[in-house]
Design a protein around this motif. Structure first.
Motif, PDB file in Angstrom:
ATOM      1  N   ARG A  85      30.153  48.672  36.892  1.00  0.00           N
ATOM      2  CA  ARG A  85      31.531  48.415  37.289  1.00  0.00           C
ATOM      3  C   ARG A  85      32.075  49.387  38.339  1.00  0.00           C
ATOM      4  NH1 ARG A  85      35.950  46.825  32.875  1.00  0.00           N
ATOM      5  NH2 ARG A  85      35.209  48.607  31.659  1.00  0.00           N
ATOM      6  N   TYR A  86      31.274  50.402  38.675  1.00  0.00           N
ATOM      7  CA  TYR A  86      31.798  51.401  39.618  1.00  0.00           C
ATOM      8  C   TYR A  86      32.124  50.749  40.959  1.00  0.00           C
ATOM      9  CZ  TYR A  86      32.532  55.909  41.891  1.00  0.00           C
ATOM     10  OH  TYR A  86      33.085  56.969  42.560  1.00  0.00           O
ATOM     11  N   ASP A  87      31.246  49.877  41.385  1.00  0.00           N
ATOM     12  CA  ASP A  87      31.502  49.164  42.631  1.00  0.00           C
ATOM     13  C   ASP A  87      32.395  47.942  42.384  1.00  0.00           C
ATOM     14  OD1 ASP A  87      29.960  50.893  44.187  1.00  0.00           O
ATOM     15  OD2 ASP A  87      28.118  49.888  43.540  1.00  0.00           O
ATOM     16  N   ALA A  88      32.170  47.282  41.242  1.00  0.00           N
ATOM     17  CA  ALA A  88      32.881  46.039  40.975  1.00  0.00           C
ATOM     18  C   ALA A  88      34.386  46.245  40.842  1.00  0.00           C
ATOM     19  CB  ALA A  88      32.337  45.396  39.707  1.00  0.00           C
ATOM     20  N   TYR A  89      34.800  47.390  40.347  1.00  0.00           N
ATOM     21  CA  TYR A  89      36.215  47.584  40.065  1.00  0.00           C
ATOM     22  C   TYR A  89      37.061  47.692  41.327  1.00  0.00           C
ATOM     23  CZ  TYR A  89      39.422  48.111  36.189  1.00  0.00           C
ATOM     24  OH  TYR A  89      40.379  47.873  35.246  1.00  0.00           O
ATOM     25  N   GLY A  90      36.448  48.127  42.396  1.00  0.00           N
ATOM     26  CA  GLY A  90      37.150  48.112  43.673  1.00  0.00           C
ATOM     27  C   GLY A  90      38.230  49.175  43.820  1.00  0.00           C
ATOM     28  N   LYS A  91      39.180  48.864  44.667  1.00  0.00           N
ATOM     29  CA  LYS A  91      40.182  49.861  45.045  1.00  0.00           C
ATOM     30  C   LYS A  91      41.194  50.164  43.963  1.00  0.00           C
ATOM     31  CE  LYS A  91      40.084  49.342  50.048  1.00  0.00           C
ATOM     32  NZ  LYS A  91      40.842  48.962  51.245  1.00  0.00           N
ATOM     33  N   GLU A  92      41.172  49.352  42.888  1.00  0.00           N
ATOM     34  CA  GLU A  92      42.123  49.628  41.817  1.00  0.00           C
ATOM     35  C   GLU A  92      41.770  50.877  41.044  1.00  0.00           C
ATOM     36  OE1 GLU A  92      44.167  45.439  40.908  1.00  0.00           O
ATOM     37  OE2 GLU A  92      43.555  46.664  39.212  1.00  0.00           O
ATOM     38  N   ARG A  95      39.644  57.073  42.581  1.00  0.00           N
ATOM     39  CA  ARG A  95      38.445  57.909  42.593  1.00  0.00           C
ATOM     40  C   ARG A  95      38.804  59.315  43.040  1.00  0.00           C
ATOM     41  NH1 ARG A  95      34.378  53.343  43.074  1.00  0.00           N
ATOM     42  NH2 ARG A  95      35.824  51.648  42.698  1.00  0.00           N
ATOM     43  N   ARG A 140      45.719  52.483  37.190  1.00  0.00           N
ATOM     44  CA  ARG A 140      45.137  51.414  37.996  1.00  0.00           C
ATOM     45  C   ARG A 140      45.936  51.359  39.278  1.00  0.00           C
ATOM     46  NH1 ARG A 140      44.042  46.826  33.249  1.00  0.00           N
ATOM     47  NH2 ARG A 140      42.894  48.276  31.925  1.00  0.00           N
TER      48      ARG A 140
END
Length: 444
Positions: A85-92, A95, A140
RNA sequence: CGGGGAGUGGCGCAGCCUGGUAGCGCAUCUGCUUUGGGAGCAGAGGGUCGCAAGUUCGAAUCUUGUCUCCCCGACCA
């Protein structure tokens, strides 16, 4: 608590950014202050409300057999790379890089972390089932935060995670949370309707959202009218017993959010029972099987010696959102009307003639009596005039007001006002205190 | 991320078009009078006009850039 010692920065004028009732009232009542888009400080009055909500959520989680713990707000990125999910979660996902250039993030949810905890300590089907939860701040990075605390970027959420040996067992955990949520919202004076929902980025194939009907709600919802007033199962439910009939009773009738709405099926509902409205989502329950346990190798050994990924579900309640949702559901043109269980103070005392000896003495007597009864009344002993005190007490929405002034005292009475109905009575102080007792005014 | 709007004492706003000593209401402080639904009078304090460049004798006002916030939509406890 005395107003003169408290911190209650109420506003006469509404800050221009607030569009909906709950946001306006929270700002005016001095409950919150915005620090950045979607990020709020909770001022003393708001914080008390938040704590009251949190406590009810906690008690009902415990009653349903969930065990409380606490995970951090900051998480290492590795966990999320494991689940994919690190990439899947996106800008929300917010980081963060620490001083050692290590990739971190401010947790938007905790499936990965608790799955990692589980796999470290639980290896056998004998460790199951497990229901663990925490109440922690999430972040988020919403594109467009709005509606005050109802869609903040930082928000307080109760999230529970279930671990079971198979799907049938997982469904029993799901049912526990389903029933616990109905009781939780009922205790807050909210009518929450469970509706079939999309599973979103959490994943899985079984999910319900708990929706408070409100015109300012963000999502369109469709349901059978009879669901709205269906009473909660009650606090005496046997959570170790078979909950399926109770769940079936509340999922048999049509109820869906717009994402999964099926107009054709909805049309089979008798026309006078069809309700299409707007709603605020205050909770959501998911069963998602092995979506995280499989990639993260959270396996348990079964009785036959085989190793299988554990079946999981997660269950969220938006604690900080509920503060706004309750106000949306319960206010008038004068201000907030708190349900007893949530009210930051149960009783307010208004001194109509600050500085008048007899009035001051009567207020002190009332204050002492209420404290002795185990309550923490909010005594407005400020130098403001009567009108200002009336307005402010209505604004902050305490369920009961004890209004004490020289005019009434001359007749031997004080005025007692119920915020919700607006009803007032002139009674002796003793009679007024007895009335509060009879109305079961107490701490939650 | 697309579209729209706004940043001027603590809060709500005017001033900007047409450049020339920064203004109003509320709040705050002092005094007096008041005192049962946001009091009255008198006085006082508080703002490098979001930030940065530029034009100009002179910029809240004109130009450019930038940041922040709000609203509508698409997405989310």
């Amino acid at each position: 608590m005395r107003v003169s010692k408290y911190f209650l920065p109420t506003l006469k004028e509404t800050p221009s950014e607030a569009q909906i009732a709950s946001h306006r009232l929270m700002l005016r009542a001095g409950m919150v202050r915005q620090e950045a888009a979607g990020i709020y400080s909770w001022l003393p009055l708001g914080f008390k409300v938040l704590q009251n909500i949190e406590q009810i959520v906690r008690e009902e989680q415990n009653r349903a057999g969930a065990v409380e713990m606490l995970m951090p707000t900051i998480q290492p990125a590795e966990l999320w790379k494991e689940s994919g999910r690190y990439d899947a979660y996106g800008k929300e996902m917010l980081r963060i890089t620490d001083r050692h250039k290590r990739e971190m993030l401010y947790g938007p949810t905790n499936e990965e972390m608790l799955t990692a905890i589980f796999r470290t300590f639980c290896r056998s089907y004998k460790d199951l089932p497990k229901l663990l939860y925490h109440i922690q701040w999430k972040f988020r990075d919403e594109v467009r935060p709005r509606f005050g605390v109802m869609r903040g970027r930082e928000f307080l959420m109760k999230d529970t995670y279930s671990f079971d040996v198979d799907e049938a067992a997982a469904r029993r955990s799901y049912n526990r949370m389903f029933i616990a949520y109905l009781n939780t919202f009922a205790r807050m004076g909210l009518k929450a309707v469970p509706m079939r929902a999309e599973t979103g980025p959490i994943g899985g194939d079984l999910s319900h959202e708990f929706i408070i009907l409100a015109d300012t709600g963000e999502s369109a919802v469709f349901c059978h009218k009879d669901l709205v007033d269906m009473p909660a199962p009650g606090l005496d439910v046997d959570f170790d017993g078979d909950l399926q009939p109770l769940v079936d009773e509340r999922t048999a009738l049509y109820a869906a959010t717009e994402d999964v709405h099926d107009e054709a099926v909805f049309m089979e509902v008798p026309e006078d029972k069809r309700l299409s409205a707007r709603g605020i989502e205050v909770g959501q329950v998911f069963y998602f099987g092995t979506k995280y346990s499989a990639p993260m190798r959270a396996n348990v050994t079964l009785a036959d010696g085989s190793e299988q990924p554990v079946h999981m579900g997660s269950y969220g309640v938006g604690v900080s959102r509920i503060a706004g949702a309750i106000i949306e559901a319960s206010h008038d043109e004068d201000g907030i009307i708190w349900p007893m269980a949530i009210a930051p103070f149960k009783v307010g005392i208004i001194n109509l003639r600050q500085g008048d000896e007899a009035t001051g003495a009567a207020c002190e007597e009332a204050y002492a009596a209420l404290v002795k009864a185990g309550l923490d009344p909010l005594y407005d002993d400020s130098e403001n005039r009567a009108g200002a005190k009336f307005s402010r007490m209505d604004l902050i929405g305490l369920p009961w007001q004890l209004i004490i002034g020289p005019r009434g005292l001359k007749e031997g009475t004080v005025e007692i006002k119920e915020r919700a109905s607006g009803e007032r009575q002139n009674l002796s102080l003793d009679a007024a205190l007895n009335l509060l007792r009879s109305k079961n005014v107490s701490a939650i």
